[in-house]
Enzyme design. Structure first.
Site, PDB file in Angstrom:
ATOM      1  N   ALA A  13       0.924  -1.147  -0.106  1.00  0.00           N
ATOM      2  CA  ALA A  13       0.017   0.191  -0.103  1.00  0.00           C
ATOM      3  C   ALA A  13       0.759   1.392  -0.160  1.00  0.00           C
ATOM      4  O   ALA A  13       0.331   2.312  -0.085  1.00  0.00           O
ATOM      5  CB  ALA A  13      -0.833  -0.033   1.191  1.00  0.00           C
ATOM      6  N   ASN A  89      -1.827  -6.260  -4.411  1.00  0.00           N
ATOM      7  CA  ASN A  89      -0.915  -5.152  -5.348  1.00  0.00           C
ATOM      8  C   ASN A  89       0.371  -5.349  -5.511  1.00  0.00           C
ATOM      9  O   ASN A  89       1.154  -4.644  -6.030  1.00  0.00           O
ATOM     10  CB  ASN A  89      -1.546  -3.759  -4.723  1.00  0.00           C
ATOM     11  CG  ASN A  89      -0.835  -2.717  -5.484  1.00  0.00           C
ATOM     12  OD1 ASN A  89      -0.977  -2.520  -6.518  1.00  0.00           O
ATOM     13  ND2 ASN A  89       0.058  -2.093  -4.722  1.00  0.00           N
ATOM     14  N   SER A 141      -0.580  -7.707 -14.761  1.00  0.00           N
ATOM     15  CA  SER A 141      -0.012  -6.865 -15.878  1.00  0.00           C
ATOM     16  C   SER A 141      -0.119  -7.468 -17.194  1.00  0.00           C
ATOM     17  O   SER A 141      -0.157  -8.843 -17.487  1.00  0.00           O
ATOM     18  CB  SER A 141       1.671  -6.938 -15.568  1.00  0.00           C
ATOM     19  OG  SER A 141       2.245  -6.203 -16.528  1.00  0.00           O
ATOM     20  N   TYR A 153       9.483 -11.709 -15.234  1.00  0.00           N
ATOM     21  CA  TYR A 153       8.212 -11.125 -14.944  1.00  0.00           C
ATOM     22  C   TYR A 153       6.880 -11.494 -15.573  1.00  0.00           C
ATOM     23  O   TYR A 153       5.767 -11.758 -14.802  1.00  0.00           O
ATOM     24  CB  TYR A 153       8.333  -9.684 -15.276  1.00  0.00           C
ATOM     25  CG  TYR A 153       7.457  -8.592 -14.999  1.00  0.00           C
ATOM     26  CD1 TYR A 153       7.400  -8.308 -13.554  1.00  0.00           C
ATOM     27  CD2 TYR A 153       6.503  -8.141 -15.834  1.00  0.00           C
ATOM     28  CE1 TYR A 153       6.321  -7.258 -13.234  1.00  0.00           C
ATOM     29  CE2 TYR A 153       5.529  -7.170 -15.513  1.00  0.00           C
ATOM     30  CZ  TYR A 153       5.325  -6.789 -14.186  1.00  0.00           C
ATOM     31  OH  TYR A 153       4.489  -5.908 -13.929  1.00  0.00           O
ATOM     32  N   LYS A 157       3.694 -13.027 -13.712  1.00  0.00           N
ATOM     33  CA  LYS A 157       2.367 -12.510 -13.813  1.00  0.00           C
ATOM     34  C   LYS A 157       1.448 -13.359 -14.523  1.00  0.00           C
ATOM     35  O   LYS A 157       0.096 -13.678 -14.033  1.00  0.00           O
ATOM     36  CB  LYS A 157       2.428 -10.966 -14.562  1.00  0.00           C
ATOM     37  CG  LYS A 157       3.034 -10.019 -13.854  1.00  0.00           C
ATOM     38  CD  LYS A 157       2.351  -9.812 -12.736  1.00  0.00           C
ATOM     39  CE  LYS A 157       2.861  -8.350 -11.887  1.00  0.00           C
ATOM     40  NZ  LYS A 157       1.940  -8.110 -10.656  1.00  0.00           N
ATOM     41  N   ILE A 186       1.790   1.730 -16.531  1.00  0.00           N
ATOM     42  CA  ILE A 186       1.465   2.829 -15.473  1.00  0.00           C
ATOM     43  C   ILE A 186       2.138   3.916 -15.454  1.00  0.00           C
ATOM     44  O   ILE A 186       3.453   4.129 -15.384  1.00  0.00           O
ATOM     45  CB  ILE A 186       1.086   2.199 -14.198  1.00  0.00           C
ATOM     46  CG1 ILE A 186       0.216   1.019 -14.300  1.00  0.00           C
ATOM     47  CG2 ILE A 186       0.489   3.151 -13.071  1.00  0.00           C
ATOM     48  CD1 ILE A 186       0.055   0.144 -12.855  1.00  0.00           C
TER      49      ILE A 186
END
Length: 255
Positions: A13, A89, A141, A153, A157, A186
């Site tokens: 967070a 997240n 992602s 990665y 994911k 993002i």
């Protein structure tokens, strides 16, 4: 998108996207547990801000192993009540060509992207089953479709998306929905620091020609966590400005 009076746990967070997700859920009336590895002034400021909206707790702990995730969920439950909304997240990457990646790079990325989601989901599922309600939202992602110089990665994911579909099948009968929010690139500090030509090259495959804002991701999370999404499960909701598999040919290392 009703989440009022629900208890939400948002992992990682302290990052920009995580903090925006927490804010959107708090605005919707959910109590929010903010998981971070270690408390810091930034997360303390976020908690102070959200306390004007709802009940908030900062929970320190690592979640890439079973006992750590269980401890975080136990603390959230003690402080706020049983976790009804889990937002996985947390994430991270180490980039490089396939032949250059070290076993430690693979383990780091699997820990950050897959195991955090796995162990947190396993920790919250029993109480969700008991209560007959639950929302698990995994932030994955578009890189799961394949991304140059990001093999570890992409694998981590893609595996998390597989976890999403499997848990949806296993726990739907208990009133638990499990979905992935799948962002494209993002907009963040790293992206903003790129040369304009590099940034233009990265976003040009998108029909909308732009990067995704964290608020777009957060709104998708809130929808999937809401009462209105009660019959949506096992889905991968792309929040990517129209960018899908074209990312496969892009070198997004370092972004």
């Amino acid at each position: 998108m009703q989440v009022k009076n629900r208890v939400a746990l948002v992992t990682a967070a302290g990052g920009h996207t995580g903090s925006v997700i927490a804010h959107v859920l708090a605005e919707g009336g959910a109590s929010v547990a903010l998981q971070v590895r270690k408390s810091n002034p930034s997360i303390d400021r976020l908690a102070t801000e959200l306390e004007t909206l709802t009940q908030v707790r900062v929970i320190e702990g690592t979640i890439d192993h079973q006992e750590g995730a269980l401890d975080v969920v136990r603390t959230a439950t003690k402080e706020l009540g049983p976790v009804e909304i889990l937002v996985n997240n947390a994430g991270g990457m180490r980039t490089g060509t396939f032949e250059s990646l070290h076993p430690d790079d693979l383990e780091f990325t699997l820990d950050a992207n897959l195991r955090t989601s796995w162990w947190c989901a396993q920790a919250v599922v029993p109480s969700m089953v008991e209560r007959g309600f639950g929302r698990i939202v995994n932030v994955t992602s578009i890189g799961a479709t394949g991304s140059s110089r990001n093999a570890n990665y992409a694998v981590s994911k893609a595996a998390t998306d597989g976890l999403t579909r499997t848990l949806a099948l296993e726990f739907g009968r208990h009133g638990i929905t499990v979905n992935s929010v799948v962002p494209g690139l993002i907009a963040n500090e790293k992206l903003s620091a790129l040369e304009p030509t590099t940034l233009a090259r990265l976003v040009s495959p998108s029909p909308m020609g732009r990067a995704v804002e964290s608020i777009d991701v957060a709104n998708a999370v809130r929808f999937l966590a809401s009462e209105e999404a009660r019959y949506i499960t096992g889905q991968l909701l792309h929040v990517s400005a129209g960018l899908y598999r074209t990312v496969a040919g892009m070198d997004t290392s370092g972004v």
